[in-house]
Design an enzyme around this catalytic site. Structure first.
Site, PDB file in Angstrom:
ATOM      1  N   LYS A 111       0.827  -1.212   0.000  1.00 44.41           N
ATOM      2  CA  LYS A 111       0.000   0.000   0.000  1.00 44.41           C
ATOM      3  C   LYS A 111       0.854   1.252   0.000  1.00 44.41           C
ATOM      4  O   LYS A 111       0.516   2.227  -0.659  1.00 44.41           O
ATOM      5  CB  LYS A 111      -0.928   0.018   1.225  1.00 44.41           C
ATOM      6  CG  LYS A 111      -2.164  -0.836   1.059  1.00 44.41           C
ATOM      7  CD  LYS A 111      -3.245  -0.421   2.031  1.00 44.41           C
ATOM      8  CE  LYS A 111      -4.452  -1.334   1.912  1.00 44.41           C
ATOM      9  NZ  LYS A 111      -5.448  -1.072   2.957  1.00 44.41           N
ATOM     10  N   LYS A 193      -4.193 -10.189  -6.265  1.00 38.96           N
ATOM     11  CA  LYS A 193      -5.471 -10.424  -5.600  1.00 38.96           C
ATOM     12  C   LYS A 193      -6.500  -9.394  -6.053  1.00 38.96           C
ATOM     13  O   LYS A 193      -6.135  -8.248  -6.348  1.00 38.96           O
ATOM     14  CB  LYS A 193      -5.253 -10.429  -4.087  1.00 38.96           C
ATOM     15  CG  LYS A 193      -5.868  -9.296  -3.368  1.00 38.96           C
ATOM     16  CD  LYS A 193      -5.682  -9.267  -1.885  1.00 38.96           C
ATOM     17  CE  LYS A 193      -5.770  -7.791  -1.532  1.00 38.96           C
ATOM     18  NZ  LYS A 193      -6.035  -7.430  -0.190  1.00 38.96           N
ATOM     19  N   LYS A 196     -10.652  -3.874  -4.063  1.00 42.04           N
ATOM     20  CA  LYS A 196     -11.625  -2.825  -4.302  1.00 42.04           C
ATOM     21  C   LYS A 196     -10.955  -1.532  -4.741  1.00 42.04           C
ATOM     22  O   LYS A 196     -11.618  -0.601  -5.166  1.00 42.04           O
ATOM     23  CB  LYS A 196     -12.544  -2.594  -3.099  1.00 42.04           C
ATOM     24  CG  LYS A 196     -11.890  -2.537  -1.710  1.00 42.04           C
ATOM     25  CD  LYS A 196     -12.959  -2.296  -0.639  1.00 42.04           C
ATOM     26  CE  LYS A 196     -12.877  -2.954   0.709  1.00 42.04           C
ATOM     27  NZ  LYS A 196     -11.730  -3.226   1.430  1.00 42.04           N
TER      28      LYS A 196
HETATM   29  P1  TYM Z   1     -10.297  -5.546   3.792  1.00 38.59           P
HETATM   30  O1  TYM Z   1     -11.295  -4.472   4.002  1.00 38.59           O
HETATM   31  O2  TYM Z   1      -9.187  -5.313   2.836  1.00 38.59           O
HETATM   32  O3  TYM Z   1     -11.022  -6.867   3.346  1.00 38.59           O
HETATM   33  C1  TYM Z   1     -12.111  -7.393   4.087  1.00 38.59           C
HETATM   34  C2  TYM Z   1     -12.112  -8.901   4.057  1.00 38.59           C
HETATM   35  O4  TYM Z   1     -12.162  -9.382   2.722  1.00 38.59           O
HETATM   36  C3  TYM Z   1     -11.088 -10.268   2.486  1.00 38.59           C
HETATM   37  N1  TYM Z   1     -10.625 -10.104   1.095  1.00 38.59           N
HETATM   38  C4  TYM Z   1     -10.502 -11.105   0.217  1.00 38.59           C
HETATM   39  N2  TYM Z   1     -10.726 -12.420   0.319  1.00 38.59           N
HETATM   40  C5  TYM Z   1     -10.516 -13.175  -0.774  1.00 38.59           C
HETATM   41  N3  TYM Z   1     -10.082 -12.698  -1.951  1.00 38.59           N
HETATM   42  C6  TYM Z   1      -9.838 -11.373  -2.103  1.00 38.59           C
HETATM   43  N4  TYM Z   1      -9.419 -10.905  -3.272  1.00 38.59           N
HETATM   44  C7  TYM Z   1     -10.046 -10.510  -0.982  1.00 38.59           C
HETATM   45  N5  TYM Z   1      -9.909  -9.180  -0.790  1.00 38.59           N
HETATM   46  C8  TYM Z   1     -10.266  -8.950   0.485  1.00 38.59           C
HETATM   47  C9  TYM Z   1     -10.012  -9.853   3.464  1.00 38.59           C
HETATM   48  O5  TYM Z   1      -9.102 -10.907   3.718  1.00 38.59           O
HETATM   49  C10 TYM Z   1     -10.829  -9.505   4.674  1.00 38.59           C
HETATM   50  O6  TYM Z   1     -11.176 -10.655   5.407  1.00 38.59           O
HETATM   51  N6  TYM Z   1      -7.418  -5.112   7.853  1.00 38.59           N
HETATM   52  C11 TYM Z   1      -8.663  -5.640   7.348  1.00 38.59           C
HETATM   53  C12 TYM Z   1      -9.868  -5.113   8.084  1.00 38.59           C
HETATM   54  C13 TYM Z   1      -9.844  -5.299   9.557  1.00 38.59           C
HETATM   55  C14 TYM Z   1     -10.047  -6.518  10.251  1.00 38.59           C
HETATM   56  C15 TYM Z   1      -9.969  -6.180  11.640  1.00 38.59           C
HETATM   57  C16 TYM Z   1     -10.274  -7.819   9.867  1.00 38.59           C
HETATM   58  C17 TYM Z   1      -9.669  -4.314  10.473  1.00 38.59           C
HETATM   59  N7  TYM Z   1      -9.752  -4.860  11.744  1.00 38.59           N
HETATM   60  C18 TYM Z   1     -10.113  -7.159  12.633  1.00 38.59           C
HETATM   61  C19 TYM Z   1     -10.404  -8.789  10.853  1.00 38.59           C
HETATM   62  C20 TYM Z   1     -10.325  -8.467  12.210  1.00 38.59           C
HETATM   63  C21 TYM Z   1      -8.787  -5.276   5.872  1.00 38.59           C
HETATM   64  O7  TYM Z   1      -8.172  -4.360   5.400  1.00 38.59           O
HETATM   65  O8  TYM Z   1      -9.684  -6.011   5.196  1.00 38.59           O
END
Ligand code: TYM
Length: 328
Positions: A111, A193, A196
């Site tokens: 990032k 991957k 969004k």
């Molecule tokens: P974020 O917002 O990037 O993504 C949210 C969830 O979606 C999953 N994900 C994917 N899974 C499969 N294939 C993909 N291409 C893909 N893109 C995203 C992510 O693995 C995630 O589960 N840091 C985290 C948010 C967060 C969080 C937490 C998660 C903040 N606090 C506490 C768990 C527990 C994040 O940026 O996810």
């Protein structure tokens, strides 16, 4: 009951990566666990957001949680900034987290390269806030896609460090990563991957994409010229479409291979697109209805924040006391 915590950033419209990697698993777990699902708006602020869009997306994400099948009566659904204990616990934990640990986070490396010059310090300390999210609820299990595994490892390390320095305070959380769907790839560059925040909209399917857009994006997905529907490393595009279909249908990739033995890519792609449309259309209709019902939406995130605050504040007070902060 064992405890689940997970969250999604409202930093862009949610993709089928978020849905298949996270949301779909969450709904499947809700009867067995006490679950907290958060819209992590503070995490989204680590990169520049348009305020009005952030507000709209935060609410939309709550609606998507519910429409994905998370019953607000069974699960605590809330907005991260509504529970200030997260920010406070994050500060306290940051006093135990090393620069070196944060420098090794691959998501930060990716990032920060993208953002260029204006990397905020919050983007660097982001995993500490995520550790606070998880640890405040004595979480046993964190259902996520595989890209979040390293962050959960850090949360575990911080919990173990704090427990050893003081006395047992935190439950040590485990990641829960699904067999299929844990890493949905970019439709145009299937070695990356699906994200969004990709620049090319043909690279992802959004949860809220209309049926004709879903069909068009899947039909344009990059494949190969081998012409066989096989799940393997030399066919990343086709393998990704197999992952998508197998996660939706609840089948193994091998079953899909057998089903499409001798069948061409055009038919395969159109079946993948139809499966997505069928899966997402009812969800989309529910999201639209929910967003029209402001009082109901408000009641969900307000009662969620109340329940979450109660648990989070209890843990926060424990932390403060052990650290030598004087109770008010
Ligand atoms: P974020 O917002 O990037 O993504 C949210 C969830 O979606 C999953 N994900 C994917 N899974 C499969 N294939 C993909 N291409 C893909 N893109 C995203 C992510 O693995 C995630 O589960 N840091 C985290 C948010 C967060 C969080 C937490 C998660 C903040 N606090 C506490 C768990 C527990 C994040 O940026 O996810």
């Amino acid at each position: 009951k064992k405890v689940i915590f997970s969250g999604i950033q409202p930093s862009g419209d949610l993709t089928i990566g978020n849905y298949l990697g996270a949301l779909k698993n969450w709904a499947a777990l809700q009867d067995e666990y006490e679950s907290y699902y958060c819209v992590v708006d503070l995490h989204a602020l680590t990169v520049r957001q348009d305020s009005a869009e952030l507000r709209a997306r935060t609410l939309k994400n709550i609606a998507i949680y519910v429409a994905s099948g998370l019953d607000p009566k069974k699960n605590t659904l809330f907005i991260q900034s509504h529970v200030p204990a997260h920010s406070e616990a994050s500060w306290l934990l940051s006093c135990f987290c090393y620069m070196g640990e944060l420098s090794r986070m691959t998501q930060f490396k990716d990032k920060s390269q993208k953002v260029g010059e204006s990397v905020s310090s919050a983007l660097f300390t982001y995993p500490v806030l995520m550790a606070a999210d998880i640890l405040l609820y004595n979480t046993d299990l964190v259902p996520v896609g595989s890209d979040q595994k390293q962050h959960i490892e850090l949360a575990r390390d911080l919990a173990i460090r704090f427990n050893n320095l003081y006395s047992p305070t935190f439950t040590i959380p485990e990641p829960y990563i699904g067999d299929t769907g844990a890493r949905i790839m970019d439709l145009q560059e299937p070695d990356k991957k699906m994200s969004k925040s990709a620049d090319n909209p043909n690279a992802y399917v959004l949860i809220m994409d209309p049926p004709d857009v879903i069909r068009r994006k899947i039909s344009r997905a990059v494949t190969d010229d081998l012409g066989v529907v096989k799940y393997n490393e030399s066919q990343p595009g086709i393998s990704n479409l197999i992952s998508i279909l197998s996660t939706i249908a609840g089948k193994k990739p091998e079953d899909i291979e057998k089903e499409y033995d001798g069948i061409g890519y055009a038919k395969f792609k159109s079946d993948v697109a139809e499966a997505l449309v069928e899966e997402l259309q009812p969800l989309q209709n529910t999201v639209k209805q929910l967003l029209d019902d402001k009082p109901y939406m408000e009641s969900i995130y307000k009662s969620g924040a109340e329940k979450a605050s109660y648990v989070a504040n209890k843990t926060l007070r424990k932390m403060q006391k052990k650290l030598g902060l004087i109770p008010r």
